[in-house]
Structures are given as C-alpha cells and as structure tokens.
Design a protein around this motif. Sequence first.
Motif, PDB file in Angstrom:
ATOM      1  N   GLY A  74       0.817  -1.210   0.000  1.00  0.00           N
ATOM      2  CA  GLY A  74       0.000   0.000   0.000  1.00  0.00           C
ATOM      3  C   GLY A  74       0.851   1.261   0.000  1.00  0.00           C
ATOM      4  N   ALA A 156      -7.454  -0.603  -3.426  1.00  0.00           N
ATOM      5  CA  ALA A 156      -7.049  -1.157  -2.137  1.00  0.00           C
ATOM      6  C   ALA A 156      -7.949  -2.296  -1.696  1.00  0.00           C
ATOM      7  CB  ALA A 156      -7.053  -0.040  -1.096  1.00  0.00           C
ATOM      8  N   LEU A 159      -6.120  -4.638   0.898  1.00  0.00           N
ATOM      9  CA  LEU A 159      -5.286  -3.922   1.863  1.00  0.00           C
ATOM     10  C   LEU A 159      -5.372  -4.522   3.260  1.00  0.00           C
ATOM     11  CD1 LEU A 159      -3.371  -1.543   2.323  1.00  0.00           C
ATOM     12  CD2 LEU A 159      -5.363  -0.138   2.831  1.00  0.00           C
TER      13      LEU A 159
END
Length: 175
Positions: A74, A156, A159
């Motif tokens: 990330g 994401a 994530l």
Amino acid sequence: MASGPRYFVPFRRRHEGKTDYYSRMRLLLSEKPRMVVRKTNRQIIVQLVDATLEGDLTRVAAYSNELEGYGFTGSTGNTPAAYLTGMLFAVRARNAGYEEAILDIGLTRSTPGGKVFGALKGAVDAGLEVPHGESILPGDDRIKGAHIAAYAPERAADLVANVEQAAEAIMKELK
C-alpha cells in the motif's frame, strides 16, 4: 521593532515555529528515551532519541519506505503504514534493549485517531511501553485499512489482508 532592556528576543526555532521549548524541557527532564514520530506527505518516520549534553542521539529508526521489504504494497503515507512503521520501530527498539519510551509528536496537531497515534498503537501492540490514553488511538478498521478499501475498492481491495501479513512478517523479527 521593539527594543529596550525589557524586550526579549525569542529563540530562533520558536520564532520559526519549529520547536516548542516548554514541551521539549518536560520531555528531557523525564530522562527516558523519546519515541519521535514525524510525518511527511509520502512517509512516516519513527525514531528513538536519547538526549545528551552534546545533543540528541538517534538510537533506533524505522521508515515507512522499508515496509515494502515486509510485503506491504500500500501507500507509505497512510494510517496502516503508520501502524506498521510503529510496529517495526518497536521490534527494532526491543531488539536493541529498550523497553519504554515517551511519545514526542513535535508540532504535529494532536488529532485523536491520526497517523501519529497509529504509529503509537503499532509500537504498543509490538510490546513497547509508552504512556498513553486509549481514547486517542485509531480504531481497528482504520489500522487495517478498511476505510480505504471501502472508499477505493479498485485500488485497495486486498489492503486488510496485506496489513495483517506485513504485521506477521514484522513480528517475526522480534528476538
């Protein structure tokens, strides 16, 4: 400009807005190492600093740019990265023989649940003793990045799992 015997010229770093000397004096009088957390637009920096008469000495440091080596994919400037950086810092500090520290956020605005306190939560979860109140720490959904995955699922989506894998990889470094 004012002049005369009663005029006091402030310290240069206070005038520039870089140092709060009253807060710094309280931290230095504790004689404990400081967990210094600084954030930039792209990364989070966490350092363990000892104060000496010659100046401050950095003993341990962790940067969010190093998280890639632990499998984190990330952004390095968000709350999950701050949490993992705090965790990496605490593992390194404990391996170097430090068990406690005092949080130093500098002139950063003290916002409950912010990135600075995300780094604090990572350090506390990794076993470093730092005095704090529970109400300032971010929630688990912010730490794991669920709020980011809900906002931008195309960027994401994985994530939350990535943060958990990186946290496990970092904790394996603890001796």
